[in-house]
Design an enzyme around this catalytic site. Structure first.
Site, mmCIF file in Angstrom:
data_model
loop_
_atom_site.group_PDB
_atom_site.id
_atom_site.type_symbol
_atom_site.label_atom_id
_atom_site.label_comp_id
_atom_site.label_asym_id
_atom_site.label_seq_id
_atom_site.Cartn_x
_atom_site.Cartn_y
_atom_site.Cartn_z
ATOM 1 N N ASP A 182 0.833 -1.186 0.000
ATOM 2 C CA ASP A 182 0.000 0.000 0.000
ATOM 3 C C ASP A 182 0.877 1.248 0.000
ATOM 4 O O ASP A 182 1.986 1.248 0.550
ATOM 5 C CB ASP A 182 -0.881 0.043 1.259
ATOM 6 C CG ASP A 182 -1.929 -1.057 1.287
ATOM 7 O OD1 ASP A 182 -2.197 -1.642 0.226
ATOM 8 O OD2 ASP A 182 -2.479 -1.312 2.378
ATOM 9 N N ARG A 183 0.353 2.320 -0.572
ATOM 10 C CA ARG A 183 1.095 3.578 -0.577
ATOM 11 C C ARG A 183 1.459 4.015 0.836
ATOM 12 O O ARG A 183 2.544 4.559 1.075
ATOM 13 C CB ARG A 183 0.231 4.665 -1.257
ATOM 14 C CG ARG A 183 0.955 5.979 -1.483
ATOM 15 C CD ARG A 183 0.120 6.931 -2.304
ATOM 16 N NE ARG A 183 -0.835 7.674 -1.516
ATOM 17 C CZ ARG A 183 -0.551 8.811 -0.890
ATOM 18 N NH1 ARG A 183 0.663 9.324 -0.938
ATOM 19 N NH2 ARG A 183 -1.481 9.434 -0.203
#
Length: 302
Positions: free
Chosen positions: A139-140
């Site tokens: 995930d970012r």
């Protein structure tokens, strides 16, 4: 499906599926309606300039009839991006495999409003290798270990490791301390569903579990619970969902247990989730591989 266009500035061309039949007389008419938020004249000019191509690399023109091209490729026009002021660190590089330490806030791959500010594009430009492809994703908001295939000839062997769950992954998280802390270790399971158009996943309590995480306790303090997480599966947002279900929502998580309104990144408050360790048997050499992040969580007890 290989792209007929090479990567440009580390960014690969975008592929679009075009319907073979429908109400649109041309491919261009379909794209003008599909991308209605873009300037139509500018989009049509890109057809005239030969910037939109078919599978063989030949230009698709503004009068190309619908049905003549099922897929088209084009370069996304660069936008003004918000800079992510954190660097990637290369931990390992050989002919086939590259491992980096990804910072919080940096997406793994280009998407949405992020092109140059993605781990993939930064790494391609840093190493001068447009064949680099992520073997898995983070995930970012999550920091830590991210692995890339360095060449197409051996990419499948590493991808199979993840598909066959032959990679041991260890994460670390910090959560606000609740009134009652669960008794660890815990093996947590549930059924996670990703619905199109929703940024958060949904838990379906009526279905058999499709996700599993072993959660162990690390030394904490009176303010936080510090955990080690060993996922057996790799569902989207799995660790965030599992800790939230236990009343241990990860610090600075804007998705779980409650989806907060979208807001600019606060670089002083990163999600307290870290991809800490990766272990596997190398499919090419048979050697044991182990990689450990050099990053730490800012809110972890010292």
């Amino acid at each position: 499906m290989p792209s007929p266009l090479p990567a440009r500035d580390g960014v690969g061309a975008t592929r679009l599926h075009v319907p073979l039949s429908g109400e649109w007389p041309t491919v261009a008419a379909y794209m003008v309606e599909r991308f209605h938020h873009l300037d139509a004249d500018r989009l049509l000019a890109r057809f005239d300039d030969g910037e939109i191509v078919g599978i063989d690399g030949s230009a698709v023109r503004r009068d190309t009839p619908l049905g003549a091209a099922e897929f088209v490729w084009y370069y996304r026009e660069p936008s003004v991006e918000t800079d992510i002021p954190f660097d990637i660190e290369v931990l390992h590089q050989d002919l086939d495999l590259v491992v980096i330490d990804k910072p919080h806030f940096l997406p793994s791959t280009p998407g949405g409003k992020y092109l140059q500010n993605s781990a993939l594009v930064r790494l391609r430009r840093l190493l001068g290798n447009d064949d680099l492809t992520p073997i898995h994703r983070l995930d970012r908001a999550t920091a830590g270990l991210l692995m890339f295939s360095a060449r197409a000839e051996t990419r499948g062997a590493y991808q199979l490791l993840f598909q066959n769950r032959q990679v041991e992954k260890v994460y670390e998280a910090v959560s606000a301390r609740p009134a009652e802390v669960p008794v660890f270790p815990i093996v947590y399971r549930n059924h996670i569903v990703k619905e199109r158009g929703h940024v958060c996943v949904r838990v379906d309590a009526a279905r058999e579990p499709n996700s599993e995480t072993l959660i162990e306790l690390l030394p904490g303090d009176e303010h936080v619970v510090h955990t080690l997480l060993r996922p057996h599966s790799g569902k989207m947002h799995q660790l965030r969902v599992h800790l939230s279900a236990l009343g241990l929502g990860i610090l600075n998580d804007a998705f779980y247990p409650e989806l907060l309104p979208e807001a600019p990144d606060d670089f002083a408050r990163p999600l307290q989730l870290l991809a800490r360790e990766v272990r596997f048997v190398d499919p090419l050499s048979g050697a044991d591989r182990e990689f450990v992040t050099r990053r730490t969580l800012a809110f972890a007890p010292r």
